[in-house]
Enzyme design. Sequence first.
Site, short mmCIF file in Angstrom:
data_model
loop_
_atom_site.label_atom_id
_atom_site.label_comp_id
_atom_site.label_asym_id
_atom_site.label_seq_id
_atom_site.Cartn_x
_atom_site.Cartn_y
_atom_site.Cartn_z
N HIS A 372 0.83 -1.20 0.00
CA HIS A 372 0.00 0.00 0.00
C HIS A 372 0.87 1.26 0.00
O HIS A 372 1.88 1.32 0.71
CB HIS A 372 -0.92 0.02 1.23
CG HIS A 372 -2.14 -0.84 1.06
ND1 HIS A 372 -2.08 -2.21 1.08
CD2 HIS A 372 -3.44 -0.51 0.85
CE1 HIS A 372 -3.30 -2.70 0.91
NE2 HIS A 372 -4.13 -1.68 0.76
N PRO A 373 0.48 2.26 -0.76
CA PRO A 373 1.25 3.51 -0.79
C PRO A 373 0.95 4.37 0.42
O PRO A 373 -0.10 4.23 1.07
CB PRO A 373 0.74 4.18 -2.07
CG PRO A 373 -0.69 3.73 -2.16
CD PRO A 373 -0.69 2.30 -1.67
N SER A 389 -6.23 3.54 -5.99
CA SER A 389 -5.73 4.40 -4.91
C SER A 389 -5.90 5.87 -5.25
O SER A 389 -6.19 6.70 -4.37
CB SER A 389 -4.25 4.09 -4.64
OG SER A 389 -4.11 2.82 -4.04
N GLU A 392 -9.47 6.81 -4.49
CA GLU A 392 -9.76 6.78 -3.06
C GLU A 392 -9.14 7.97 -2.33
O GLU A 392 -9.80 8.60 -1.49
CB GLU A 392 -9.26 5.46 -2.47
CG GLU A 392 -10.08 4.26 -2.93
CD GLU A 392 -9.33 2.95 -2.84
OE1 GLU A 392 -9.91 1.92 -3.20
OE2 GLU A 392 -8.15 2.95 -2.41
N GLN A 393 -7.91 8.29 -2.66
CA GLN A 393 -7.28 9.43 -2.00
C GLN A 393 -7.94 10.74 -2.42
O GLN A 393 -8.10 11.66 -1.61
CB GLN A 393 -5.78 9.44 -2.29
CG GLN A 393 -5.05 8.23 -1.71
CD GLN A 393 -3.58 8.48 -1.45
OE1 GLN A 393 -3.14 9.63 -1.28
NE2 GLN A 393 -2.79 7.40 -1.38
N PHE A 424 0.85 3.28 6.98
CA PHE A 424 -0.46 3.55 7.56
C PHE A 424 -1.53 3.28 6.51
O PHE A 424 -1.48 3.78 5.39
CB PHE A 424 -0.53 5.01 8.02
CG PHE A 424 -1.89 5.43 8.51
CD1 PHE A 424 -2.35 4.99 9.75
CD2 PHE A 424 -2.69 6.26 7.74
CE1 PHE A 424 -3.61 5.40 10.20
CE2 PHE A 424 -3.94 6.66 8.20
CZ PHE A 424 -4.41 6.23 9.42
N ILE A 426 -5.73 3.09 5.73
CA ILE A 426 -7.08 3.44 6.16
C ILE A 426 -7.95 3.55 4.91
O ILE A 426 -7.46 3.91 3.83
CB ILE A 426 -7.09 4.76 6.95
CG1 ILE A 426 -8.42 4.96 7.67
CG2 ILE A 426 -6.78 5.95 6.04
CD1 ILE A 426 -8.41 6.10 8.69
N ALA A 428 -9.74 5.46 2.90
CA ALA A 428 -9.80 6.92 2.80
C ALA A 428 -11.19 7.44 2.49
O ALA A 428 -11.57 8.54 2.90
CB ALA A 428 -8.81 7.40 1.73
#
Length: 472
Positions: A372-373, A389, A392-393, A424, A426, A428
């Site tokens: 994961h980034p 990603s 999502e971000q 980390f 989560i 997002a």
Amino acid sequence: MNRYPRDLHGYGATPPADPWPDGARIAVQFVVNYEEGGERCLLHGDDSSEAFLSEIVAAEPWPGQRHWNMESLYDYGARAGFWRLHRLFTGYGIPVTVFGVATALARSPAQVTAMKEAGWEIACHGLKWIEHKDMPIEEERSVMADAMRLHEAVVGEAPRGWYTGRCSANTIALGAEFGCFDYLSDSYADDLPYWIEHDGRAQLIIPYTLDSNDMRFATAGGFNAGSQFFEYLRDAFDVLYAEGSAGQPKLLNVGLHCRLAGRPGRSAALARFIDHALTHEGVWFPRRLDIAEHWASAHPPDLHVLRPSRLDRGAFVARFSGLFEGGACIAERCFEAELGPAFDHADGLHAAMVRAFRTADREERLAILKAHPDLAGKLARNRALTPESTREQAAAGLDALTDAEFAAFETANANYYSRHGFPFIIAARDHDKATILDLLALRTQRSTEVEFAEACRQVERIAALRITELLP
């Protein structure tokens, strides 16, 4: 690879809304099984007498002998019971579907004429009223074809519905293979019609019933009195009607036999039930063919829906590897699991993927976490994230940060990784950038074991959100 053919999902928590014409809450569909003259009998070329569904308790077939009592009980259904049911339904103006055994129909010309004049649908109930379970598939295919030919010759038109009843595991597939039936009914799997796919063709299934069925007068532990039959039908109707008022209309099948429900005391119970149903608004009394025509128009099949359980390995892995970052191994393990129709929906496929993830060893799961980034990290600034990603971000506003915010995330991400050994993670989409930054700081202080478990939960949540973009 193990593909499980049974569909244990069906409509799930969201059955079709408002399926019936004119906003009806419930469809009450009566079937009259016409089997008299089609049962096992030496006169019909069989090697023993009938022993199924009669007033004779614990009847046994008589090899090589006619069973006069059994024959006369079936005769009652043709001579008296049919006409009592005919008077009842024509008196109420309610059309029914007849499940007609082809050889029985051929021996009852007056009854067939009465069925047609009443506007009843006559569906095919097989060539003879016998078991199909031990028939080789080629024999059953031939028997079904013979039944259809005889049915058309007797009735004057080909049957548009089929119900064997005493069927084999091949019956539904054979019925779909013929490609000429508006519906098949050798199923008890739902309260509503549903579609299946066979060799690239959609086939409608209208489930039948063995519970709201007068056959229980002739089975151990069944109905002993007409009042029991009435109360059971009434309760079934009331429950389904209440569900219909809640926006989930249902179908109540009522199965009848001329030699059973055609008896005076039982027909009285049937009449009481019809009176009960008629006191309610929004009740539709269709033939099965009417249901089939309406369903095909209102809820046509979609053969182009993505069905994960039907993909080959390459297509499956290519399509679903992105559910977990760096998750080709998870998709491969999932593909090898026991998948079936229940996993062709978002919740089902998520359960299968998560099971594959949870059964991976710690090192494999750690590799998924490390793939994961960082949130709002260098990959994001350089637009080098995966498409998933990136979306999502962006949903959390992490694609529009100030330089100061980027710096804050960079520091917090580094602190988290330094403490726990993985980035980390989560979901997002469930948060905004301020909340995410606060949680990042909070979770940095936890133990690595607690954070590992939390990170795995977040990976599963991210996969769930991604799956909903691909599947209903």
